[in-house]
Design a protein around this motif. Structure first.
Motif, PDB file in Angstrom:
ATOM      1  N   GLY A  87       0.811  -1.213   0.000  1.00 53.37           N
ATOM      2  CA  GLY A  87       0.000   0.000   0.000  1.00 53.37           C
ATOM      3  C   GLY A  87       0.844   1.263   0.000  1.00 53.37           C
ATOM      4  O   GLY A  87       2.078   1.229   0.055  1.00 53.37           O
ATOM      5  N   SER A  88       0.158   2.415  -0.041  1.00 61.08           N
ATOM      6  CA  SER A  88       0.810   3.726  -0.052  1.00 61.08           C
ATOM      7  C   SER A  88      -0.149   4.737   0.541  1.00 61.08           C
ATOM      8  O   SER A  88      -1.231   4.373   1.019  1.00 61.08           O
ATOM      9  N   SER A  89       0.220   6.010   0.505  1.00 63.19           N
ATOM     10  CA  SER A  89      -0.682   7.043   1.013  1.00 63.19           C
ATOM     11  C   SER A  89      -1.915   7.187   0.140  1.00 63.19           C
ATOM     12  O   SER A  89      -2.945   7.717   0.570  1.00 63.19           O
ATOM     13  N   THR A  90      -1.834   6.700  -1.101  1.00 61.24           N
ATOM     14  CA  THR A  90      -2.953   6.815  -2.033  1.00 61.24           C
ATOM     15  C   THR A  90      -3.787   5.547  -2.099  1.00 61.24           C
ATOM     16  O   THR A  90      -5.006   5.609  -2.263  1.00 61.24           O
ATOM     17  N   TYR A  91      -3.137   4.394  -1.978  1.00 60.99           N
ATOM     18  CA  TYR A  91      -3.835   3.113  -2.128  1.00 60.99           C
ATOM     19  C   TYR A  91      -3.647   2.233  -0.895  1.00 60.99           C
ATOM     20  O   TYR A  91      -2.566   2.228  -0.279  1.00 60.99           O
ATOM     21  N   SER A  92      -4.672   1.484  -0.570  1.00 65.91           N
ATOM     22  CA  SER A  92      -4.565   0.483   0.490  1.00 65.91           C
ATOM     23  C   SER A  92      -3.882  -0.762  -0.077  1.00 65.91           C
ATOM     24  O   SER A  92      -3.825  -0.966  -1.289  1.00 65.91           O
ATOM     25  N   GLY A  93      -3.337  -1.585   0.807  1.00 66.78           N
ATOM     26  CA  GLY A  93      -2.628  -2.790   0.385  1.00 66.78           C
ATOM     27  C   GLY A  93      -3.568  -3.850  -0.166  1.00 66.78           C
ATOM     28  O   GLY A  93      -4.780  -3.824   0.071  1.00 66.78           O
ATOM     29  N   SER A  94      -2.990  -4.804  -0.894  1.00 68.04           N
ATOM     30  CA  SER A  94      -3.759  -5.919  -1.438  1.00 68.04           C
ATOM     31  C   SER A  94      -2.815  -7.101  -1.642  1.00 68.04           C
ATOM     32  O   SER A  94      -1.586  -6.951  -1.554  1.00 68.04           O
ATOM     33  N   SER A  95      -3.375  -8.277  -1.904  1.00 72.98           N
ATOM     34  CA  SER A  95      -2.546  -9.468  -2.025  1.00 72.98           C
ATOM     35  C   SER A  95      -3.197 -10.482  -2.962  1.00 72.98           C
ATOM     36  O   SER A  95      -4.373 -10.336  -3.333  1.00 72.98           O
ATOM     37  N   ASP A  96      -2.418 -11.499  -3.324  1.00 73.58           N
ATOM     38  CA  ASP A  96      -2.921 -12.559  -4.204  1.00 73.58           C
ATOM     39  C   ASP A  96      -2.363 -13.899  -3.742  1.00 73.58           C
ATOM     40  O   ASP A  96      -1.155 -14.031  -3.458  1.00 73.58           O
ATOM     41  N   ASN A  97      -3.271 -14.896  -3.606  1.00 72.37           N
ATOM     42  CA  ASN A  97      -2.922 -16.282  -3.253  1.00 72.37           C
ATOM     43  C   ASN A  97      -2.301 -16.435  -1.867  1.00 72.37           C
ATOM     44  O   ASN A  97      -1.498 -17.336  -1.630  1.00 72.37           O
ATOM     45  N   THR A  98      -2.697 -15.589  -0.938  1.00 70.29           N
ATOM     46  CA  THR A  98      -2.191 -15.717   0.429  1.00 70.29           C
ATOM     47  C   THR A  98      -3.112 -16.569   1.304  1.00 70.29           C
ATOM     48  O   THR A  98      -2.711 -16.985   2.393  1.00 70.29           O
ATOM     49  N   SER A  99      -4.344 -16.806   0.845  1.00 68.20           N
ATOM     50  CA  SER A  99      -5.295 -17.585   1.636  1.00 68.20           C
ATOM     51  C   SER A  99      -6.338 -18.182   0.694  1.00 68.20           C
ATOM     52  O   SER A  99      -6.322 -17.937  -0.516  1.00 68.20           O
ATOM     53  N   SER A 100      -7.244 -18.935   1.274  1.00 66.19           N
ATOM     54  CA  SER A 100      -8.295 -19.561   0.467  1.00 66.19           C
ATOM     55  C   SER A 100      -9.233 -18.535  -0.154  1.00 66.19           C
ATOM     56  O   SER A 100      -9.921 -18.826  -1.139  1.00 66.19           O
ATOM     57  N   THR A 101      -9.283 -17.322   0.411  1.00 67.55           N
ATOM     58  CA  THR A 101     -10.202 -16.306  -0.115  1.00 67.55           C
ATOM     59  C   THR A 101      -9.688 -15.656  -1.387  1.00 67.55           C
ATOM     60  O   THR A 101     -10.469 -15.060  -2.136  1.00 67.55           O
ATOM     61  N   ASN A 102      -8.392 -15.722  -1.644  1.00 72.09           N
ATOM     62  CA  ASN A 102      -7.858 -15.141  -2.880  1.00 72.09           C
ATOM     63  C   ASN A 102      -6.974 -16.146  -3.628  1.00 72.09           C
ATOM     64  O   ASN A 102      -5.950 -15.784  -4.219  1.00 72.09           O
ATOM     65  N   LEU A 103      -7.392 -17.413  -3.553  1.00 69.66           N
ATOM     66  CA  LEU A 103      -6.654 -18.495  -4.189  1.00 69.66           C
ATOM     67  C   LEU A 103      -6.514 -18.237  -5.695  1.00 69.66           C
ATOM     68  O   LEU A 103      -7.471 -17.846  -6.357  1.00 69.66           O
ATOM     69  N   ASP A 104      -5.301 -18.466  -6.231  1.00 76.96           N
ATOM     70  CA  ASP A 104      -5.027 -18.151  -7.626  1.00 76.96           C
ATOM     71  C   ASP A 104      -4.217 -19.292  -8.249  1.00 76.96           C
ATOM     72  O   ASP A 104      -3.041 -19.493  -7.905  1.00 76.96           O
ATOM     73  N   SER A 105      -4.827 -20.039  -9.180  1.00 77.02           N
ATOM     74  CA  SER A 105      -4.130 -21.163  -9.812  1.00 77.02           C
ATOM     75  C   SER A 105      -2.968 -20.704 -10.690  1.00 77.02           C
ATOM     76  O   SER A 105      -2.063 -21.497 -10.992  1.00 77.02           O
ATOM     77  N   ASN A 106      -2.977 -19.426 -11.103  1.00 79.09           N
ATOM     78  CA  ASN A 106      -1.873 -18.902 -11.912  1.00 79.09           C
ATOM     79  C   ASN A 106      -0.591 -18.737 -11.114  1.00 79.09           C
ATOM     80  O   ASN A 106       0.455 -18.410 -11.685  1.00 79.09           O
ATOM     81  N   GLU A 107      -0.665 -18.953  -9.806  1.00 80.95           N
ATOM     82  CA  GLU A 107       0.492 -18.780  -8.944  1.00 80.95           C
ATOM     83  C   GLU A 107       1.208 -20.095  -8.633  1.00 80.95           C
ATOM     84  O   GLU A 107       2.117 -20.118  -7.799  1.00 80.95           O
ATOM     85  N   CYS A 108       0.802 -21.188  -9.258  1.00 80.84           N
ATOM     86  CA  CYS A 108       1.363 -22.498  -8.921  1.00 80.84           C
ATOM     87  C   CYS A 108       1.993 -23.184 -10.140  1.00 80.84           C
ATOM     88  O   CYS A 108       1.553 -22.982 -11.272  1.00 80.84           O
TER      89      CYS A 108
END
Length: 617
Positions: A496-517
């Motif tokens: 994140g930054s002063s303008t945008y909040s942080g975000s993530s991909d494939n860190t848990s079951s809620t944002n699971l991403d098959s493109n990361e494996c």
């Protein structure tokens, strides 16, 4: 209520009122004494100070010759103190309407305005630190305040200082005349510049005046224009206007200068921002609305309002502050629309903040032919908490893509992960850093998608984003070489930054991403295919499987010492197991082993080795 600044209030009229009033001293035993009226000169040395403890009221003593108290109500007390009065003299404190055309009551040598309250008498000290200083109080009355004396005739004939008729004066000749000059003054009287005053005078002719404003009554402002006199000479036939006069043998009549005073009425401006908090982005727009309040006499103000906006803070905490017209960004100019209750309103139109933090509006009303201008939140003197909005960082979106979906185990085979962080057109391309993680999610030969939590050691920490097309930025991990067969999955976390909040991909079951494996398969030649590193915790059971690939099935052995409580076992199927409970006292440490896999016998025998590290914590 904010303190009022200095302002002109029919000054000549007020002095005349005080001069006309004089002093009537009520002595013990009912004896009445009157002081002769003394003309007040411009060089009068008295000063006056007013104060009150009434809730919502305040006094401004910036101008000691005409202090002002505002926000008052009936029954509230004003304390009066002053300097420059005559020691030992009796002084009076009265409340009056300042209108000059009101009738008077002639009593014991004084012309007393009919609107004045009954006299309150104080004595000026003759010794000590308070010598010559006035101190007293007055309890305010609203509505009809006078007359000061009952049973006396009311007249438009002024006796002191000279006998004359009071201009514009009308009377019924009864005490009911006092009702025509109330406190606060009538709307027409206020429009003409009248207020109510506390008039103070002593027997020696020392005078002082203070202004009192009730409720939402505001002080008038005045502009004065003067027209020159004209001199007409008769009998000689010569007339001169506005300058020198030539007289030819006759009578000269001079008409004096006429002064006309107009009093624009002051206004109050209040504003309200449309939301107390918004999220940065195209949908995070806000607007401001101004309400300008006039008087019942003149109705709703007209004219234009200018809106301004400033960023007063960049943190996630609301930081209220003023927005000066000289430094703020001009949002719009809007025309007032008449509303109810002598008000008029105007909207600013939509404004979209360009960064996160606190943004504050201000509004400046320019006035019209009747009303003076006013403003809100342009300085610390009119700071308005309703004018500020907290803009929170916009959400970002993180997506990732691994460079290869399948690898053969080996030191020359590697993969990288690329992350793209999406912002919006308002905030622009995101800035900051991304942290990458890599996890071994399965040891089987089947592709098994799974998350990679952020609890482990990062593969790369704080990789800086590079600006991409539109409102995107990207970052790529360093090269990663899998150390064993099975499924390996990446994850990425944008801080994140002063303008945008942080975000993530494939860190848990809620944002699971098959493109990361990716799936890591064994090499075609004989090999040890399990990870060359394993770890355990002292006092806790653990197990690690060593795997091989090749033909025929390998026999697995080890060289080197394991910690006490941990054992090595050949499973006779091309695998081996290291398991047990490391000793709490003697098991902690790093153990270096060599894993040996032997394929075949005799001349066809082939041995593969692997440096293996077993860590106990």
């Amino acid at each position: 209520m904010a303190a009022l600044g200095p302002w002109p209030i029919r000054r000549s009229g007020v002095i005349k009122l005080v001069t006309t009033l004089g002093v009537v001293a009520v002595l013990g035993g009912g004896t009445l004494l009157a002081a002769n009226v003394v003309e007040v000169s411009a060089a009068a040395t008295t000063t006056l100070h007013l104060s009150t403890t009434a809730a919502g009221a305040s006094c401004n003593n910036t101008n000691p010759s005409a202090p002002v108290c505002s926000g008052l109500a009936s029954g509230e007390t004003v304390s009066v103190s002053g300097t420059g009065f005559s020691p030992g003299a009796l002084a009076s404190i009265v409340q009056c309407n300042s209108e000059l055309s009101q009738p008077v009551i002639f009593f014991l040598g004084n012309d007393i305005p009919v609107s004045c309250s009954p006299l309150a008498i104080v004595t000026i000290p003759t010794t000590g630190a308070n010598k010559g200083k006035l101190a007293g109080t007055h309890v305010l009355t609203t509505g009809t305040v006078g007359p000061p004396i009952t049973g006396q005739p009311v007249t438009c004939q002024q006796v002191t200082p000279t006998s004359s008729t009071i201009a514009g004066c009308t009377t019924t000749g009864t005490v009911a005349d006092a009702a025509n000059y109330p406190c606060p003054p009538t709307p027409a009287q206020q429009a003409a510049g009248d207020t109510c005053v506390l008039a103070i005078g002593d027997q020696a002719g020392d005078r002082a005046i203070g202004v009192i404003l009730f409720g939402t009554e505001t002080p008038p402002t005045s502009s004065t224009s003067t027209t020159g006199g004209a001199t007409t000479t008769t009998g000689g036939g010569t007339t001169t206007t506005g300058g020198s006069t030539t007289t030819t043998g006759a009578t000269t009549t001079t008409t004096g200068t006429t002064t006309t005073t107009t009093s624009p009425t002051s206004t109050s401006t209040a504003t309200q921002v449309s939301a107390s908090a918004v999220t940065l982005g195209a949908s995070g727009s806000v607007s401001d609305t101004v309400t300008v309040r006039g008087t019942p006499t003149h109705g709703s103000p007209t004219g234009n309002v200018n809106f301004y906006v400033c960023q007063t803070g960049t943190s996630g905490t609301l930081i209220r502050g003023p927005c000066a017209a000289t430094t703020g960004a001009h949002v719009s100019t809007a025309h007032l629309t008449a509303g109810t209750g002598n008000t008029a309103t105007a909207p600013s139109g939509s404004f979209t903040p360009t960064s996160a933090g606190t943004w504050c509006f201000s509004a400046v009303y320019g006035g019209d032919s009747i009303y003076t201008g006013s403003s809100d939140n342009t300085s610390s003197a009119n700071l308005d908490a309703n004018e500020c909005v907290l803009v929170t960082p916009s959400p970002s979106t993180t997506s990732t893509f691994i460079s290869s979906a399948k690898l053969t185990l080996g030191p020359l085979n590697s993969a990288t992960d690329t992350v793209t962080v999406l912002g919006n057109v308002v905030g622009g391309a995101p800035t900051g850093g991304v942290t990458f993680y890599a996890c071994h999610t399965s040891v089987t030969a089947t592709f098994t998608v799974g998350p990679c939590p952020t609890t482990g050691t990062p593969q790369d920490a704080g990789v800086a984003l590079l600006t991409g097309a539109g409102a995107t930025s990207a970052a790529t991990s360093s090269v990663f070489v899998p150390t064993s067969v099975g499924t390996w999955c990446f994850s990425a976390v944008y801080g994140g930054s002063s303008t945008y909040s942080g975000s993530s991909d494939n860190t848990s079951s809620t944002n699971l991403d098959s493109n990361e494996c990716l799936l890591v398969v064994p090499p075609s030649a004989d090999a040890i295919t399990s990870d060359p590193n394993a770890s355990a915790r002292a006092g806790f059971s653990s197990s690690f499987l060593i795997t091989t690939s090749g033909s025929p099935t390998a026999v697995v052995k080890k060289k080197g010492k394991l910690p006490k409580g941990v054992h090595f076992k050949n499973n006779h199927n091309g695998t081996a197991t290291i398991s047990g409970i490391p000793n709490l006292n003697k098991g902690i440490g790093v153990y270096h082993l060599t894993i040996q896999a032997t394929f075949g016998k005799g001349k066809t025998r082939h041995i593969v080795t692997q440096a293996f590290i077993y860590t106990v914590t």
